[in-house]
Enzyme design. Structure first.
Site, mmCIF file in Angstrom:
data_model
loop_
_atom_site.group_PDB
_atom_site.id
_atom_site.type_symbol
_atom_site.label_atom_id
_atom_site.label_comp_id
_atom_site.label_asym_id
_atom_site.label_seq_id
_atom_site.Cartn_x
_atom_site.Cartn_y
_atom_site.Cartn_z
ATOM 1 N N PRO A 37 30.306 39.640 22.835
ATOM 2 C CA PRO A 37 30.311 40.876 23.620
ATOM 3 C C PRO A 37 30.024 42.143 22.819
ATOM 4 O O PRO A 37 30.166 43.253 23.345
ATOM 5 C CB PRO A 37 31.738 40.902 24.170
ATOM 6 N N GLU A 38 29.599 42.008 21.575
ATOM 7 C CA GLU A 38 29.433 43.179 20.708
ATOM 8 C C GLU A 38 28.517 44.240 21.302
ATOM 9 O O GLU A 38 28.710 45.441 21.081
ATOM 10 C CB GLU A 38 28.895 42.742 19.332
#
Length: 261
Positions: free
Chosen positions: A136-137
């Site tokens: 999810p960066e």
């Protein structure tokens, strides 16, 4: 990297031994966030494992019932800490990849961000049906360096792009279909015990040489990878006592007795 607390006092990560198997626990439940202390402790423990020839299998898992790991601490992404965090985390990844024993990521629950990257550099991933995987960066205007370097080789560029550019979550079923999970199971403990038994029943020396041949296959084009596999086979494998024992046991129709050399 800044020295963390004394290893006898740190509870950020811990190791347990059972026979020839070492289990590394990420010990910050419920989410087992990878902060600087945990990263430093993991690095120390991996050094201990690398120096111990009696360890033939390594299991990496999260403490508690909710997550393998939800990733690297957001607090350690600030400008004053980000370089220490990133280089320290990549040091752990490199040490994990370089280990001679077979490594198994045992995933139950969330496996996100740096947690997913740690799992994916292990040799085998076992995951429960309820596990979820994701990078999810991008949602935080970041990108995952290990994932960008590794995932195209694991799942192909289109799927790697989909995972990293969108930050989407994969179910355990999807992760298995993509080839990221070796074994998807209903219950972790019995499946993990069976896999560890399966691995430790083999010659540790031969498993190590096989890992090196597989690594050459990942990192090189076919011709040089085959050259390296041939070299390992003829120069290293054929000189082991365990290869001789394996062939002799098969011909004699008996169980082999490994000497792990």
């Amino acid at each position: 990297m800044t020295e963390g607390p004394d290893s006898t006092l740190s509870t950020a990560a811990r190791m347990e031994r059972a026979g020839s198997t070492a289990t590394l626990y990420l010990s910050r439940p419920p989410l087992n966030i990878l902060d600087l202390e945990m990263i430093g402790r993991l690095s120390q423990l991996l050094d201990e494992i690398a120096d111990d020839d009696s360890i033939h299998a390594v299991v990496l898992r999260g403490e508690g019932a909710k997550a393998f790991s939800a990733g690297v601490s957001i607090k350690d992404h600030t400008p004053d800490k980000v370089e220490e965090m990133l280089t320290g985390f990549h040091d752990v990844v490199r040490k994990l990849v370089a280990l001679d024993p077979v490594t198994v990521a045992a995933v139950d629950g969330h496996c996100l961000g740096g947690g997913m990257e740690l799992a994916m550099v292990c040799d085998l991933v076992v995951a429960t049906d309820r596990s979820r995987f994701g990078q999810p960066e991008i949602q935080l205007a970041c990108f995952p360096p290990v994932a960008t370097a590794l995932y195209s080789a694991l799942v192909g560029p289109i799927r790697a792009n989909d995972l990293v550019l969108t930050g989407r979550l994969l179910s355990a079923t999807e992760a298995e279909a993509w080839g990221l999970v070796a074994r998807r199971v209903a219950e972790l403990e019995p499946a993990l015990a069976d896999l560890v038994t399966e691995l430790t029943a083999k010659s540790a020396t031969v498993l190590t040489l096989t890992k090196r041949a597989l690594r050459a296959g990942r990192e090189r084009s076919f011709a040089p990878a085959l050259d390296e596999a041939e070299r390992l086979y003829l120069q290293d494998l054929t000189r082991t006592e365990d290869m001789k024992e394996g062939i002799a046991a098969y011909l004699a129709k008996r169980q082999p007795t490994w000497r792990h050399r």
